[in-house]
Design an enzyme around this catalytic site. Sequence first.
Site, mmCIF file in Angstrom:
data_model
loop_
_atom_site.group_PDB
_atom_site.id
_atom_site.type_symbol
_atom_site.label_atom_id
_atom_site.label_comp_id
_atom_site.label_asym_id
_atom_site.label_seq_id
_atom_site.Cartn_x
_atom_site.Cartn_y
_atom_site.Cartn_z
ATOM 1 N N HIS A 131 0.802 -1.230 0.000
ATOM 2 C CA HIS A 131 0.000 0.000 0.000
ATOM 3 C C HIS A 131 0.838 1.284 0.000
ATOM 4 C CE1 HIS A 131 -3.713 -2.148 0.451
ATOM 5 N NE2 HIS A 131 -3.415 -2.623 1.644
ATOM 6 N N ASP A 167 -3.746 -10.690 -1.858
ATOM 7 C CA ASP A 167 -4.175 -10.095 -0.591
ATOM 8 C C ASP A 167 -5.647 -9.706 -0.691
ATOM 9 O OD1 ASP A 167 -2.445 -8.568 1.830
ATOM 10 O OD2 ASP A 167 -4.350 -7.605 1.383
ATOM 11 N N HIS A 169 -6.876 -6.979 0.192
ATOM 12 C CA HIS A 169 -6.944 -5.563 -0.158
ATOM 13 C C HIS A 169 -6.291 -5.311 -1.515
ATOM 14 C CE1 HIS A 169 -6.937 -5.714 4.308
ATOM 15 N NE2 HIS A 169 -7.857 -4.780 4.184
ATOM 16 N N ASP A 257 -4.941 -12.505 4.383
ATOM 17 C CA ASP A 257 -6.115 -11.899 5.014
ATOM 18 C C ASP A 257 -7.424 -12.128 4.264
ATOM 19 O OD1 ASP A 257 -5.052 -10.287 3.040
ATOM 20 O OD2 ASP A 257 -4.903 -8.497 4.280
#
Length: 394
Positions: A131, A167, A169, A257
């Site tokens: 990120h 992931d 995200h 996750d």
Amino acid sequence: MAESTAVVWDEALLAYDMGHHPMNPVRVELTMALARELGVLDRPGVRLVVPEPADDAALLRVHRPDYLEAVRMAPHDPFFRGWGLNTPDNPVFEGMHEASARICGATLAAAEAVWSGAATRAVNVSGGLHHAMAARAAGFCVYNDPAVAIARLLDLGAERIAYVDVDVHHGDGVQAAFYDDPRVLTVSLHETPLALFPFTTGYPEESGGPGAEGMSVNLALPPGTGDAGWLRAFHAVVPSVLRAFAPQILVTQCGADAHRLDPLADLRLSVDGQRAAYIALRGLADELCDGRWVATGGGGYALVEVVPRAWTHLLAVATGEALDPGTAIPQAWRKLAADRRPGEEVPVTLTDGTTPPVERWEPGTTPDPVDKAIMATRRVVFPLHGLDPQDIRD
């Protein structure tokens, strides 16, 4: 040369520690301990590599000089503001620059080992901080180690790099770093940003900048997607675009996750489904890149129940044969986990007791929300690679 795997590891990597925070380094410590207990790190052809911190020249290929200076200064100023730092998501901590640079150095070492031919595959489970932006910390990430490593591969002469991010995200920082670069294909499978951080990016319409059309691929899945839907989506999009792109090397971010027990998101994968994804990624690296695969960790906040098992499967797939899901977890590791995280449930095997189904996607046959997401991505991206969105061939 015989196949080999570089596992990049040093306990100094645990210094990336934001304190009382979901990004607890115990998940990395427990992963390496479990892999060691199960003999994964002692397999033939496995070489442990101790990394050095990335230097400023490497970091500056992705990050701005003033941001590096801010990261260095922030721990010494209790009133520091700006750059995404000193927030609940990205609290500052002593030695933040050095710890973040070491994680980048670990992924650099992995990438260099594979590109040079010193190893066929390489893994840095402490990495995957996808990120971080050029001048902003975000989503628990200070420096963007996958982007720093991809930039190094470009500097070393790589002409076609595929980055696949599984992931939960969106891999927004890596996408942003290479959005206009036709040499880098970024593919991200994630929970829809309508429901999850980073909220503003990760939609199918983000498909690459001028001259790099089709080089960003985003598959935004609905909350509640489990093994069957996730794997159907993966196989409906990822192999086709990778084969059309024909990468020389595969870089992956393998955040854990997307698991159903993760406290920060709402996909419903099992450890067994994640294992299936890692096997598929290795298969694509073998098929398209002569095996060249650089794997990083990423998110994952079920610190005992999920992350160590998922990434031990990742390490096993990268270093040789996948581990039997029914493998019992050694008592020594279970004691270590209980000592490190008192009160948390400690798993007893490497499986969640499920067998991920293999479902072939076909347009229009199962028009559920997952299939609508698949079709949205295929309609945008496939024509840019000369592919038919309705063609069900891989």
